[in-house]
Scaffold this motif. Sequence first.
Motif, PDB file in Angstrom:
ATOM      1  N   ASP A  52       0.835  -1.209   0.000  1.00 36.87           N
ATOM      2  CA  ASP A  52       0.000   0.000   0.000  1.00 36.87           C
ATOM      3  C   ASP A  52       0.865   1.253   0.000  1.00 36.87           C
ATOM      4  N   ALA A  53       1.906   1.251   0.823  1.00 34.64           N
ATOM      5  CA  ALA A  53       2.810   2.409   0.882  1.00 34.64           C
ATOM      6  C   ALA A  53       3.576   2.559  -0.430  1.00 34.64           C
ATOM      7  N   TYR A  56       1.233   4.052  -3.026  1.00 36.30           N
ATOM      8  CA  TYR A  56       0.569   5.314  -2.682  1.00 36.30           C
ATOM      9  C   TYR A  56       0.922   6.381  -3.710  1.00 36.30           C
ATOM     10  N   LYS A  57      -0.115   7.124  -4.161  1.00 34.44           N
ATOM     11  CA  LYS A  57       0.073   8.212  -5.118  1.00 34.44           C
ATOM     12  C   LYS A  57      -0.525   9.478  -4.527  1.00 34.44           C
ATOM     13  N   SER A  88       3.671   6.672  -8.042  1.00 34.96           N
ATOM     14  CA  SER A  88       3.967   6.036  -6.756  1.00 34.96           C
ATOM     15  C   SER A  88       5.464   5.726  -6.688  1.00 34.96           C
ATOM     16  N   GLN A 114       3.218  10.775   1.890  1.00 35.33           N
ATOM     17  CA  GLN A 114       2.352   9.771   2.509  1.00 35.33           C
ATOM     18  C   GLN A 114       2.451   9.847   4.034  1.00 35.33           C
ATOM     19  N   GLN A 148       0.480  12.774   5.231  1.00 34.05           N
ATOM     20  CA  GLN A 148      -0.965  12.527   5.139  1.00 34.05           C
ATOM     21  C   GLN A 148      -1.414  11.626   6.293  1.00 34.05           C
TER      22      GLN A 148
END
Length: 187
Positions: free
Chosen positions: A31-32, A35-36, A43, A181, A184
């Motif tokens: 997932d990391a 991530y975009k 990503s 990321q 966020q």
Amino acid sequence: MNIMNKLELLTQANRTLTETVTNEFAKLDLDALNYKPSAESWSILECLEHLNRYSRYYNPALAKAIAQNSNGNFLESINYSWLGKKSLDMVRPQNAKKHKTVKHMNPNNSKLGRGAIDEFLMHQEKLQQLLQNAKGTNLNKKAVPVEFFKLLKLRIGETLEFVVTHQERHIQQALRVKQQQAQQMAA
């Protein structure tokens, strides 16, 4: 700059890129890695896949050029062509201007997994070997066809520098994605 010093700087930069990918990205979950920050940005894995696509072309092209020009005709410095200077200026990490990549080199919205990291690290090992092999080569020989327009050729030395500098640019981009990321997640 002396060719041996230039090759040593490129070799050290290559090692640093390998360490960065290993230390900063290899332990992240998918997932990391996927991530975009936005739909049109890349990503971490897309940054690496972009570099893999370039390496799939330039590593064999450099290997061939180095093998064909390892005649001991060694020169003290690298001379840069207009095309080489322009290419390097475009990909330098300090150049904040965004550039569109050719379509087949754009990995946006690719389905990618950990294999992109493994492939990147494999290409880095090959590049490390190419940098060592280049020590007995005429680095000013125009022998590496440009990927998107093969009639144009870059000198071996400027191509080695282009590949490493291009990688630095996109590894820095991937590090910014990781940082965005984290910000966020913290917000």
